[in-house]
Motif scaffolding. Structure first.
Motif, PDB file in Angstrom:
ATOM      1  N   UNK A 136      68.798  74.380  68.496  1.00 44.46           N
ATOM      2  CA  UNK A 136      69.701  73.268  68.673  1.00 44.46           C
ATOM      3  C   UNK A 136      68.729  72.573  69.895  1.00 44.46           C
ATOM      4  N   UNK A 137      68.375  72.725  71.003  1.00 40.86           N
ATOM      5  CA  UNK A 137      67.523  72.186  71.904  1.00 40.86           C
ATOM      6  C   UNK A 137      65.783  71.756  71.266  1.00 40.86           C
ATOM      7  N   UNK A 138      65.767  72.127  69.995  1.00 42.42           N
ATOM      8  CA  UNK A 138      64.587  72.197  69.076  1.00 42.42           C
ATOM      9  C   UNK A 138      64.645  70.596  69.101  1.00 42.42           C
ATOM     10  N   UNK A 139      66.408  70.128  68.269  1.00 42.77           N
ATOM     11  CA  UNK A 139      66.218  69.406  67.801  1.00 42.77           C
ATOM     12  C   UNK A 139      67.004  68.502  68.587  1.00 42.77           C
ATOM     13  N   UNK A 140      66.975  68.208  69.892  1.00 44.24           N
ATOM     14  CA  UNK A 140      66.759  66.985  71.416  1.00 44.24           C
ATOM     15  C   UNK A 140      68.114  67.547  71.559  1.00 44.24           C
ATOM     16  N   UNK A 141      68.997  68.503  71.419  1.00 49.00           N
ATOM     17  CA  UNK A 141      70.409  68.986  71.496  1.00 49.00           C
ATOM     18  C   UNK A 141      70.761  69.069  73.150  1.00 49.00           C
ATOM     19  N   UNK A 142      71.655  68.584  73.740  1.00 52.64           N
ATOM     20  CA  UNK A 142      72.344  68.891  75.224  1.00 52.64           C
ATOM     21  C   UNK A 142      73.258  70.170  74.668  1.00 52.64           C
ATOM     22  N   UNK A 143      73.132  70.922  74.689  1.00 50.22           N
ATOM     23  CA  UNK A 143      74.114  72.044  74.497  1.00 50.22           C
ATOM     24  C   UNK A 143      75.889  71.975  74.885  1.00 50.22           C
ATOM     25  N   UNK A 144      76.412  72.104  74.518  1.00 48.45           N
ATOM     26  CA  UNK A 144      78.055  71.981  74.756  1.00 48.45           C
ATOM     27  C   UNK A 144      79.087  73.085  74.493  1.00 48.45           C
ATOM     28  N   UNK A 145      78.755  74.767  75.161  1.00 45.73           N
ATOM     29  CA  UNK A 145      79.913  75.472  73.789  1.00 45.73           C
ATOM     30  C   UNK A 145      81.218  75.536  75.098  1.00 45.73           C
ATOM     31  N   UNK A 146      82.162  75.794  74.447  1.00 46.55           N
ATOM     32  CA  UNK A 146      83.021  75.501  74.535  1.00 46.55           C
ATOM     33  C   UNK A 146      84.267  76.241  73.353  1.00 46.55           C
ATOM     34  N   UNK A 147      84.849  76.993  74.012  1.00 50.66           N
ATOM     35  CA  UNK A 147      86.161  77.220  72.944  1.00 50.66           C
ATOM     36  C   UNK A 147      87.192  76.237  73.062  1.00 50.66           C
ATOM     37  N   UNK A 148      88.119  76.970  71.482  1.00 52.91           N
ATOM     38  CA  UNK A 148      88.807  76.014  70.429  1.00 52.91           C
ATOM     39  C   UNK A 148      89.173  75.224  71.502  1.00 52.91           C
ATOM     40  N   UNK A 149      89.933  75.267  72.143  1.00 56.16           N
ATOM     41  CA  UNK A 149      90.782  74.365  72.993  1.00 56.16           C
ATOM     42  C   UNK A 149      90.024  72.696  73.761  1.00 56.16           C
ATOM     43  N   UNK A 150      88.611  73.354  74.389  1.00 58.15           N
ATOM     44  CA  UNK A 150      87.947  72.838  75.174  1.00 58.15           C
ATOM     45  C   UNK A 150      87.425  71.634  73.647  1.00 58.15           C
ATOM     46  N   UNK A 151      87.392  72.100  72.707  1.00 59.45           N
ATOM     47  CA  UNK A 151      86.607  71.258  71.416  1.00 59.45           C
ATOM     48  C   UNK A 151      87.593  70.299  71.099  1.00 59.45           C
ATOM     49  N   UNK A 152      89.041  70.874  71.287  1.00 59.71           N
ATOM     50  CA  UNK A 152      90.285  69.591  70.890  1.00 59.71           C
ATOM     51  C   UNK A 152      90.126  68.752  72.126  1.00 59.71           C
ATOM     52  N   UNK A 209      77.022  70.280  70.935  1.00 57.02           N
ATOM     53  CA  UNK A 209      76.327  70.145  72.060  1.00 57.02           C
ATOM     54  C   UNK A 209      76.179  68.743  71.156  1.00 57.02           C
ATOM     55  N   UNK A 210      75.846  67.497  71.983  1.00 58.44           N
ATOM     56  CA  UNK A 210      75.436  65.911  71.880  1.00 58.44           C
ATOM     57  C   UNK A 210      73.777  65.475  71.404  1.00 58.44           C
ATOM     58  N   UNK A 211      73.622  65.030  71.006  1.00 56.86           N
ATOM     59  CA  UNK A 211      72.263  64.670  70.792  1.00 56.86           C
ATOM     60  C   UNK A 211      72.414  63.109  71.215  1.00 56.86           C
ATOM     61  N   UNK A 212      71.001  62.654  72.447  1.00 54.42           N
ATOM     62  CA  UNK A 212      71.251  61.397  72.156  1.00 54.42           C
ATOM     63  C   UNK A 212      70.311  60.327  71.683  1.00 54.42           C
ATOM     64  N   UNK A 213      71.238  59.414  71.548  1.00 52.99           N
ATOM     65  CA  UNK A 213      70.279  58.078  70.193  1.00 52.99           C
ATOM     66  C   UNK A 213      68.492  57.659  71.253  1.00 52.99           C
ATOM     67  N   UNK A 214      68.198  57.257  70.185  1.00 53.11           N
ATOM     68  CA  UNK A 214      65.939  56.670  70.858  1.00 53.11           C
ATOM     69  C   UNK A 214      65.947  56.174  70.871  1.00 53.11           C
ATOM     70  N   UNK A 215      65.621  54.714  70.250  1.00 54.84           N
ATOM     71  CA  UNK A 215      64.654  53.560  70.145  1.00 54.84           C
ATOM     72  C   UNK A 215      63.084  54.079  69.789  1.00 54.84           C
ATOM     73  N   UNK A 216      63.560  54.323  68.178  1.00 55.58           N
ATOM     74  CA  UNK A 216      62.151  54.524  67.395  1.00 55.58           C
ATOM     75  C   UNK A 216      61.076  53.224  67.373  1.00 55.58           C
ATOM     76  N   UNK A 217      59.646  52.722  67.125  1.00 55.13           N
ATOM     77  CA  UNK A 217      59.208  52.421  66.453  1.00 55.13           C
ATOM     78  C   UNK A 217      58.230  52.893  65.493  1.00 55.13           C
ATOM     79  N   UNK A 218      57.440  52.425  64.766  1.00 50.48           N
ATOM     80  CA  UNK A 218      56.177  52.622  63.965  1.00 50.48           C
ATOM     81  C   UNK A 218      54.677  53.074  65.834  1.00 50.48           C
TER      82      UNK A 218
END
Length: 323
Positions: A285-301, A124-133
């Motif tokens: 993974x979703x709890x970590x902020x991920x957008x799930x991107x399951x794929x087979x080996x060829x798709x990942x390549x 999956x991918x996790x988007x960056x977030x701009x954070x401050x105190x």
């Protein structure tokens, strides 16, 4: 006649090799598996790696030991990984930093970004977030831009290490906003976030801060994605705020050393897919902020190759270099 005998021997050899490979896949895994995470414990990559290790343990019926080998922006652990036997008993948590960005950031990484790896499964991918105190006076990226232009070189931006996704996201923001901000690298995102929370550093663009944001320990002011994040529905994207081109994320996947038999690769991929279907891996993974991107080996390549091309342009745009 000799030529016919040679052809027959080749056919038999290929058949035996195929049978041997299939037998290997049937027996695999017969001992514990090692998952190298080329980043320190406590950060986003470590959390993803441990979630994957648990999913593989359940589906493959063997213990999966997470081995954190940090240093040089993920290069040290990845260098050790590519020297391991191609038998499926050493896997790698591949990341956008080590496997997409580093080949363009470092003169020498110690590995070939394509030839030394067998892509197994994307996660999956996790988007960056701009954070401050939480107590920061900055309420938006525009506030940071205004302050940075008023006092060039005074504001600071943290990252989990030179070359990681937070570093590149910070450089991309500086490039787009045309501001002079000091980059403060740490040995992992966890200590970097700690100093942002304490107000020691002004801001950070990170993929591992979702838990701290939810807990109120840190405040999110913009998401570097094409759409709002479901975990942060009230936080606008940079695009919504008029800052065009500010899209950045970290991707994660599982890789094996080049030359790993295809049946073994397929078996690990099937285990990852099964872990997703069971719900537990996807939830973690979703709890970590991920957008799930399951794929087979060829798709990942194919995705891996496209990300190498994308990061080539990104590194050139930001001017970020190491060494």
């Amino acid at each position: 006649m000799f030529q016919n005998m040679l052809i027959e021997r080749c056919i038999v050899g290929v058949a035996f090799a195929a049978l041997g490979s299939a037998a290997l896949a049937q027996a695999y895994p017969s001992k514990p598996i090692r998952l190298i995470v080329p980043w320190p414990a406590g950060g986003a990559a470590d959390a993803v790696g441990r979630a994957v290790a648990e999913g593989l343990r359940v589906e493959l019926g063997q213990s999966v030991v997470v081995d954190n080998i940090a240093g040089a922006g993920g290069n040290i652990g990845t260098q050790q990984f590519v020297r391991q036997p191609a038998d499926g008993y050493t896997l790698l948590l591949a990341t956008s930093s080590t496997n997409s960005a580093n080949p363009y950031l470092y003169k020498k990484t110690g590995f070939d970004p394509l030839k030394d790896f067998a892509p197994v499964a994307s996660l999956g991918i996790i988007p960056s977030v701009m954070v401050v105190a939480a107590a920061s006076p900055f309420k938006s990226p525009q506030d940071i831009v205004q302050a940075a232009k008023a006092a060039p070189g005074k504001l600071s931006c943290a990252s989990g290490g030179v070359g990681n996704s937070a570093h590149l996201a910070g450089e991309l923001f500086k490039s787009i906003a045309k501001v002079d901000v000091i980059h403060v690298p740490y040995k992992g995102s966890s200590p970097a976030l700690t100093d942002v929370m304490a107000g020691q550093v002004d801001y950070m663009l990170d993929t591992g801060a979702y838990g701290q944001i939810k807990g109120g320990k840190i405040r999110a002011i913009a998401v570097a994605s094409g759409k709002r994040h479901p975990m942060l529905p009230s936080v606008p994207t940079f695009e919504e705020l008029g800052i065009k081109g500010m899209t950045m994320n970290a991707w994660y996947g599982v890789a094996a050393p080049a030359g790993t038999p295809a049946p073994v690769v397929d078996k690990v991929n099937a285990a990852v897919q099964a872990a997703f279907k069971s719900g537990e891996l996807g939830k973690r993974l979703t709890d970590l902020g991920a957008e799930l991107r399951p794929a087979d080996a060829a798709g990942f390549a194919a995705f891996w190759k496209s990300e190498l091309d994308r990061y080539s342009g990104l590194v050139k745009l930001t001017g970020a270099t190491l060494d």
